[in-house]
Scaffold this active site. Structure first.
Site, mmCIF file in Angstrom:
data_model
loop_
_atom_site.group_PDB
_atom_site.id
_atom_site.type_symbol
_atom_site.label_atom_id
_atom_site.label_comp_id
_atom_site.label_asym_id
_atom_site.label_seq_id
_atom_site.Cartn_x
_atom_site.Cartn_y
_atom_site.Cartn_z
ATOM 1 N N GLU A 1 -7.353 -70.195 5.742
ATOM 2 C CA GLU A 1 -8.427 -70.803 5.523
ATOM 3 C C GLU A 1 -9.529 -70.430 6.527
ATOM 4 O O GLU A 1 -9.642 -71.082 7.574
ATOM 5 C CB GLU A 1 -8.366 -72.605 5.639
ATOM 6 N N GLU B 1 -22.017 -67.328 9.505
ATOM 7 C CA GLU B 1 -22.106 -68.787 9.521
ATOM 8 C C GLU B 1 -22.789 -69.470 10.602
ATOM 9 O O GLU B 1 -22.621 -69.161 11.711
ATOM 10 C CB GLU B 1 -20.514 -69.455 9.794
#
Ligand code: ADP
Length: 477
Positions: free
Chosen positions: A251, A382
């Site tokens: 993930e 991000e």
């Protein structure tokens, strides 16, 4: 804080193990020491792997009902201790207590869900091309699982991996993030109280992540690595795991587009943006990283966002009504500052915020940036901070192209009232998860996971347990 849940030692084979070296766990708000925690190295990692391997021999042979019962007992204890667990979480991680309580419940939900899914690991009987044969399919636990988790959801990321692993019959060695080992250790304490046998869950906190990562990937006894964290570290672990052909669940990082079309319900879109962006002060891998707003409603949405952002309170997660709390560490602050500065240098404007809080040197003011271009660093990396970066767009075609112009593909959000558009974008947006007219999408019954460089495998839902099972084909004549 309930001191009996604040553990400072490693947890190996059911024992709380002290090491010579220790590392500090600090409260990101007060910046004071909470506790010093055992700093595990190769020796402890191998002891944990051996314990998990030995425990696998018996745990994998228990009935699904027994495993289910143990997981349910663990769930009950977590709920009983929810307030204490939330306080520990806020103290080490910083997030508002209300969010910490939400996380504990969210993580616990995975444990209950997989306690139930343990009972549904069905096989198959398949017709054979040969009349004398039967094709039987059974499922077997993959073995010992190495679990490496990040600091942004220190309880839930562990629950989401450990629950399906244990339900399937696997045993685990967990390496929590160095910033937040206390939530993980408290979970281990409650697992022991719930009667989960020694060696089934082992936990090795460390300040040297790569040492434990290498121990886990270099051991043939470990048959799977389940990781949540950055794409950079995910790639390192995948290449290391290749040596022993360990299965991987990854993930990894996201770069979520949040697209608001001209036909959207504007107030609901604004609420969705706020919820998606500012949860955990922007430190989530699914939070809106790039907000694309149709040019015809751009100014209206910007004005509404300014009102909402102005109302956000900064402070300690333990205070009421605070929603923006410290970022996890100085590196997090430095990254947000760099991205804001480079966007400004490129012509973006700061409408509100844009600086460190004058009250606290680890809180970044909730920020709105306008005139962001889709190819600026702030829209490609991000952000992991409370910064909204707003990009106007003019056509569906161009916004889909820009939304997909990233190697990441974890979450995406689309606000529109047009069901034909929902159908088109369901197909066209390259992302593992899409929220249509919804800014908070994650729950235990849905498959969480990404495409492209955001990873592989799914957590939660009926699919989540399959990552911990091997398919075995029996040809019976
Ligand atoms: P973040 O930027 O969110 O901290 P990381 O990918 O750096 O993301 O960290 C996620 C988890 O991976 C943490 O538990 C961290 O300690 C661990 N980690 C970092 N580097 C390595 C490595 N080389 N091997 C194994 N684990 C690592």
């Amino acid at each position: 804080m309930n001191e009996s849940l604040v553990k400072s030692r490693a947890f190996i084979n059911g024992q709380w193990v002290k090491t010579d070296k220790r590392f500090r766990v600090d409260d990101p708000f007060s910046q004071e020491l909470i506790v010093e925690v055992s700093d595990c190295g190769e020796k402890e990692a191998h002891a944990a792997i051996d314990a998990a391997h030995a425990a696998f021999q018996s745990w994998s042979k228990t009935t699904a009902q027994e495993r289910s019962n143990k997981l349910l007992a663990w769930y009950d204890l977590i709920i009983k201790n929810l307030d204490d667990l939330a306080e520990i979480l806020t103290t080490e991680q910083g997030k508002p207590l209300k969010e910490a309580k939400g996380e504990i419940q969210y993580g616990a939900n995975y444990i209950k869900w997989f306690a139930e899914e343990a009972l549904r690991v069905d096989g198959d009987i398949i017709p054979s091309p040969d009349g004398n044969q039967q094709i039987h399919v059974i499922k077997k636990p993959v073995g010992v699982v190495g679990i490496i988790t990040p600091w942004n959801f220190p309880q839930a990321m562990i629950a989401r991996k450990v629950a399906p692993a244990l339900a399937a019959g696997c045993t685990v060695v967990i390496k929590p993030a160095a910033e937040t080992p206390l939530s993980a250790l408290a979970m281990a304490e409650l697992a022991q109280q719930a009667g989960i046998p020694d060696g089934v869950i082992n936990l090795v906190p460390t300040s040297e992540a790569s040492v434990i990562g290498e121990a886990l990937t270099s051991s043939f006894k470990v048959r799977k690595i389940s990781f949540t964290g950055s794409t950079k570290v995910g790639k390192i672990l995948m290449s290391q795991a290749a040596e022993n052909v360990q299965r991987v669940t990854m993930e990894l990082g996201g770069n979520a587009p949040f697209i608001v079309f001209e036909d959207a319900d504007i107030d609901s879109a604004v609420d969705g943006i706020m919820a998606s962006k500012f949860r955990n002060s922007g430190q989530t891998c699914v939070c809106a990283n790039r907000v694309f707003i149709h040019e015809s409603i751009y100014h209206e949405i910007v004005d509404k966002l300014v009102n909402k952002v102005e109302a956000l309170q900064t402070g300690s997660g333990l205070e009421d009504d605070v929603s923006i709390t410290p970022l996890i560490n100085q590196a997090g602050i430095d990254k947000v500052k760099r991205l804001v500065q480079s966007a400004k240098d490129g012509g973006a404007k700061v409408l509100i915020g844009g600086e460190l809080s004058d009250k606290h040197n680890q809180i970044f003011e909730p920020t709105i940036m306008t005139d962001v271009q889709f190819d600026m660093d702030i829209a490609c990396e991000e952000i992991f901070g409370p910064v909204l970066s707003l990009i106007p767009f003019s056509s569906e075609e161009s916004v889909v192209e820009q939304a997909n112009a990233t190697k990441a593909g974890l979450a995406a959000y689309v606000y529109t009232d047009d069901r034909h558009r929902i159908k088109r974008l369901s197909e066209q947006i390259e992302s593992g998860m899409i929220g249509f007219n919804e800014g908070i999408i994650s729950n235990h019954m849905a498959p969480f996971g990404g495409v492209k460089e955001s990873g592989m495998g799914r957590e939660g839902s009926k699919y989540g347990i399959s990552d911990y099972l091997d398919i075995k084909y029996l040809c019976i004549n």
